[in-house]
Write a protein that holds these residues in place. Structure first.
Motif, PDB file in Angstrom:
ATOM      1  N   ASP A 182       0.819  -1.211   0.000  1.00 24.25           N
ATOM      2  CA  ASP A 182       0.000   0.000   0.000  1.00 24.25           C
ATOM      3  C   ASP A 182       0.853   1.262   0.000  1.00 24.25           C
ATOM      4  O   ASP A 182       0.423   2.306  -0.502  1.00 24.25           O
ATOM      5  CB  ASP A 182      -0.916   0.019   1.225  1.00 24.25           C
ATOM      6  CG  ASP A 182      -2.020  -1.014   1.131  1.00 24.25           C
ATOM      7  OD1 ASP A 182      -2.284  -1.497   0.010  1.00 24.25           O
ATOM      8  OD2 ASP A 182      -2.621  -1.339   2.168  1.00 24.25           O
ATOM      9  N   VAL A 211       1.127   2.987  -3.234  1.00 21.98           N
ATOM     10  CA  VAL A 211      -0.045   3.714  -3.709  1.00 21.98           C
ATOM     11  C   VAL A 211       0.072   5.192  -3.362  1.00 21.98           C
ATOM     12  O   VAL A 211      -0.111   6.076  -4.208  1.00 21.98           O
ATOM     13  CB  VAL A 211      -1.341   3.144  -3.089  1.00 21.98           C
ATOM     14  CG1 VAL A 211      -2.537   4.029  -3.431  1.00 21.98           C
ATOM     15  CG2 VAL A 211      -1.577   1.723  -3.574  1.00 21.98           C
ATOM     16  N   TYR A 238      -4.097   1.046  -7.822  1.00 21.89           N
ATOM     17  CA  TYR A 238      -5.430   0.872  -7.255  1.00 21.89           C
ATOM     18  C   TYR A 238      -6.422   0.802  -8.407  1.00 21.89           C
ATOM     19  O   TYR A 238      -6.108   1.177  -9.533  1.00 21.89           O
ATOM     20  CB  TYR A 238      -5.804   2.002  -6.286  1.00 21.89           C
ATOM     21  CG  TYR A 238      -5.756   3.393  -6.878  1.00 21.89           C
ATOM     22  CD1 TYR A 238      -6.864   3.953  -7.518  1.00 21.89           C
ATOM     23  CD2 TYR A 238      -4.606   4.168  -6.774  1.00 21.89           C
ATOM     24  CE1 TYR A 238      -6.823   5.228  -8.061  1.00 21.89           C
ATOM     25  CE2 TYR A 238      -4.553   5.453  -7.315  1.00 21.89           C
ATOM     26  CZ  TYR A 238      -5.663   5.970  -7.944  1.00 21.89           C
ATOM     27  OH  TYR A 238      -5.622   7.240  -8.474  1.00 21.89           O
ATOM     28  N   LEU A 249      -8.811   7.364  -0.996  1.00 27.69           N
ATOM     29  CA  LEU A 249      -8.224   6.027  -0.978  1.00 27.69           C
ATOM     30  C   LEU A 249      -7.870   5.596   0.437  1.00 27.69           C
ATOM     31  O   LEU A 249      -8.031   4.426   0.797  1.00 27.69           O
ATOM     32  CB  LEU A 249      -6.983   5.992  -1.866  1.00 27.69           C
ATOM     33  CG  LEU A 249      -7.267   5.946  -3.363  1.00 27.69           C
ATOM     34  CD1 LEU A 249      -5.988   6.122  -4.153  1.00 27.69           C
ATOM     35  CD2 LEU A 249      -7.934   4.630  -3.746  1.00 27.69           C
ATOM     36  N   SER A 250      -7.411   6.530   1.239  1.00 29.22           N
ATOM     37  CA  SER A 250      -7.109   6.209   2.637  1.00 29.22           C
ATOM     38  C   SER A 250      -8.385   5.785   3.368  1.00 29.22           C
ATOM     39  O   SER A 250      -8.398   4.785   4.099  1.00 29.22           O
ATOM     40  CB  SER A 250      -6.484   7.427   3.326  1.00 29.22           C
ATOM     41  OG  SER A 250      -6.215   7.148   4.681  1.00 29.22           O
ATOM     42  N   ASP A 251      -9.472   6.527   3.153  1.00 32.49           N
ATOM     43  CA  ASP A 251     -10.756   6.177   3.774  1.00 32.49           C
ATOM     44  C   ASP A 251     -11.251   4.824   3.282  1.00 32.49           C
ATOM     45  O   ASP A 251     -11.796   4.021   4.058  1.00 32.49           O
ATOM     46  CB  ASP A 251     -11.798   7.248   3.454  1.00 32.49           C
ATOM     47  CG  ASP A 251     -11.544   8.556   4.184  1.00 32.49           C
ATOM     48  OD1 ASP A 251     -10.736   8.557   5.135  1.00 32.49           O
ATOM     49  OD2 ASP A 251     -12.147   9.581   3.793  1.00 32.49           O
ATOM     50  N   GLN A 252     -11.060   4.564   1.989  1.00 33.19           N
ATOM     51  CA  GLN A 252     -11.495   3.289   1.419  1.00 33.19           C
ATOM     52  C   GLN A 252     -10.745   2.121   2.048  1.00 33.19           C
ATOM     53  O   GLN A 252     -11.345   1.093   2.398  1.00 33.19           O
ATOM     54  CB  GLN A 252     -11.245   3.306  -0.088  1.00 33.19           C
ATOM     55  CG  GLN A 252     -11.615   2.018  -0.802  1.00 33.19           C
ATOM     56  CD  GLN A 252     -11.143   2.039  -2.239  1.00 33.19           C
ATOM     57  OE1 GLN A 252     -11.254   3.067  -2.919  1.00 33.19           O
ATOM     58  NE2 GLN A 252     -10.598   0.941  -2.709  1.00 33.19           N
ATOM     59  N   GLN A 253      -9.439   2.265   2.220  1.00 26.08           N
ATOM     60  CA  GLN A 253      -8.637   1.207   2.845  1.00 26.08           C
ATOM     61  C   GLN A 253      -9.063   0.970   4.290  1.00 26.08           C
ATOM     62  O   GLN A 253      -9.167  -0.174   4.741  1.00 26.08           O
ATOM     63  CB  GLN A 253      -7.161   1.557   2.773  1.00 26.08           C
ATOM     64  CG  GLN A 253      -6.573   1.454   1.373  1.00 26.08           C
ATOM     65  CD  GLN A 253      -5.085   1.684   1.349  1.00 26.08           C
ATOM     66  OE1 GLN A 253      -4.472   2.013   2.365  1.00 26.08           O
ATOM     67  NE2 GLN A 253      -4.466   1.515   0.192  1.00 26.08           N
ATOM     68  N   LYS A 254      -9.324   2.047   5.011  1.00 27.04           N
ATOM     69  CA  LYS A 254      -9.781   1.908   6.401  1.00 27.04           C
ATOM     70  C   LYS A 254     -11.128   1.212   6.449  1.00 27.04           C
ATOM     71  O   LYS A 254     -11.362   0.352   7.303  1.00 27.04           O
ATOM     72  CB  LYS A 254      -9.885   3.290   7.054  1.00 27.04           C
ATOM     73  CG  LYS A 254      -8.549   3.944   7.344  1.00 27.04           C
ATOM     74  CD  LYS A 254      -8.736   5.358   7.889  1.00 27.04           C
ATOM     75  CE  LYS A 254      -7.396   6.056   8.074  1.00 27.04           C
ATOM     76  NZ  LYS A 254      -7.573   7.478   8.489  1.00 27.04           N
ATOM     77  N   SER A 255     -12.009   1.567   5.530  1.00 24.57           N
ATOM     78  CA  SER A 255     -13.336   0.946   5.480  1.00 24.57           C
ATOM     79  C   SER A 255     -13.235  -0.546   5.212  1.00 24.57           C
ATOM     80  O   SER A 255     -13.944  -1.358   5.824  1.00 24.57           O
ATOM     81  CB  SER A 255     -14.175   1.631   4.405  1.00 24.57           C
ATOM     82  OG  SER A 255     -15.424   1.013   4.272  1.00 24.57           O
ATOM     83  N   GLU A 256     -12.343  -0.930   4.292  1.00 25.78           N
ATOM     84  CA  GLU A 256     -12.165  -2.351   3.976  1.00 25.78           C
ATOM     85  C   GLU A 256     -11.603  -3.116   5.170  1.00 25.78           C
ATOM     86  O   GLU A 256     -12.023  -4.250   5.448  1.00 25.78           O
ATOM     87  CB  GLU A 256     -11.235  -2.490   2.763  1.00 25.78           C
ATOM     88  CG  GLU A 256     -11.886  -2.045   1.456  1.00 25.78           C
ATOM     89  CD  GLU A 256     -10.910  -2.012   0.302  1.00 25.78           C
ATOM     90  OE1 GLU A 256      -9.699  -2.233   0.538  1.00 25.78           O
ATOM     91  OE2 GLU A 256     -11.353  -1.778  -0.841  1.00 25.78           O
ATOM     92  N   ARG A 257     -10.663  -2.501   5.885  1.00 23.33           N
ATOM     93  CA  ARG A 257     -10.109  -3.150   7.093  1.00 23.33           C
ATOM     94  C   ARG A 257     -11.184  -3.300   8.169  1.00 23.33           C
ATOM     95  O   ARG A 257     -11.295  -4.337   8.820  1.00 23.33           O
ATOM     96  CB  ARG A 257      -8.920  -2.360   7.631  1.00 23.33           C
ATOM     97  CG  ARG A 257      -7.649  -2.511   6.814  1.00 23.33           C
ATOM     98  CD  ARG A 257      -6.430  -2.022   7.564  1.00 23.33           C
ATOM     99  NE  ARG A 257      -6.481  -0.586   7.821  1.00 23.33           N
ATOM    100  CZ  ARG A 257      -5.957   0.325   7.016  1.00 23.33           C
ATOM    101  NH1 ARG A 257      -5.367  -0.031   5.888  1.00 23.33           N
ATOM    102  NH2 ARG A 257      -6.036   1.609   7.327  1.00 23.33           N
TER     103      ARG A 257
END
Length: 255
Positions: A94, A97, A183, A232-240
């Protein structure tokens, strides 16, 4: 004395230099098919033997490539920008990215600033045409076309900056983005609110360029890529968070 006799240049050498410049300036793109030998010799005003000699020279240097039964194509001149091992390394971490976005922000902001000052009127018409196509694609439910046009819009600004080194470097970087190495760009366009925000940001970039406002063009590009980075940072946090919630849910069901 340091003078040498002037010698007329071979026709094949003139052909080589013309095709080299078309590739260097990004007018002929990797994978693009050249006209047939007959058509190309007529366009250039040279004999077929002279053309064949030029093509052989360019093929030997990897700038052109022949595909059996399909003709002559511009070589994959972008393919050597990164090794296969490095591309896999980018895709696996990551960190790459966000370094990629920072790299784009720095270079594209500079490109937009240069384009506002140096682009021809035709360059800016190309940028505006691509933005208008983005607006039209924005009305479609499927974001694929809009995501594709997004890359073409950004590349048109780099082309308008008239720096061939930057052009080929960024084309290579965008090719990796198209392949999903950094991404999945279409994910960015899935939510309607995000799509609306992105379109507004591209509108601001286009407006600044059409006005030839270099400072505003630079600021608009920086604001756009800051938004992409945060999204993208928010998206990664959401996926985690979703993965943790799924594990918790499965655990509760098994008790």
């Amino acid at each position: 004395m340091p003078f040498q006799r002037i010698q007329s240049e071979k026709l094949s050498s003139s052909v080589v230099r013309q095709i080299e410049l078309l590739i260097l300036r990004g007018i002929l793109r990797p994978g693009e098919r050249l006209p047939s030998e007959r058509e190309l010799s007529e366009k250039l005003g040279v004999s077929r033997p002279s053309l064949r000699e030029a093509v052989a020279d360019l093929q030997e240097r990897g700038l052109l490539a022949t595909r059996a039964g399909a003709g002559i194509y511009v070589g994959d001149v972008l393919g050597s920008a990164f090794s296969a091992a490095l591309i896999k390394l980018f895709a696996a971490h990551d960190e790459a990215v966000f370094d990629y976005i920072a790299f784009r922000r720095d270079l594209e902001a500079l490109a937009a600033e240069r384009a506002a000052r140096l682009a021809s009127d035709t360059d800016l018409k190309v940028v505006d045409t691509l933005f208008r196509k983005m607006e039209a694609a924005h009305t479609k439910r499927n974001p694929a076309d809009e995501a594709k046009l997004d890359a073409e819009f950004h590349l048109s600004i780099i082309e308008a900056s008239h720096n061939v080194i930057m052009l080929h470097m960024m084309r290579s970087m965008f090719e990796l983005l198209r392949e999903g190495v950094f991404y999945n760009r279409q994910v960015m366009f899935k939510q309607r609110t995000t799509r609306d925000m992105l379109l507004d940001q591209h509108r601001a970039i286009n407006s600044a360029l059409q006005a030839r406002d270099a400072a505003a063009a630079r600021a608009a590009v920086e604001a756009h890529l800051n938004y992409v980075e945060a999204s993208l940072s928010d998206q990664q946090k959401s996926e985690r968070n979703e993965e943790i919630a799924r594990q918790r849910f499965e655990h509760e069901q098994s008790r």
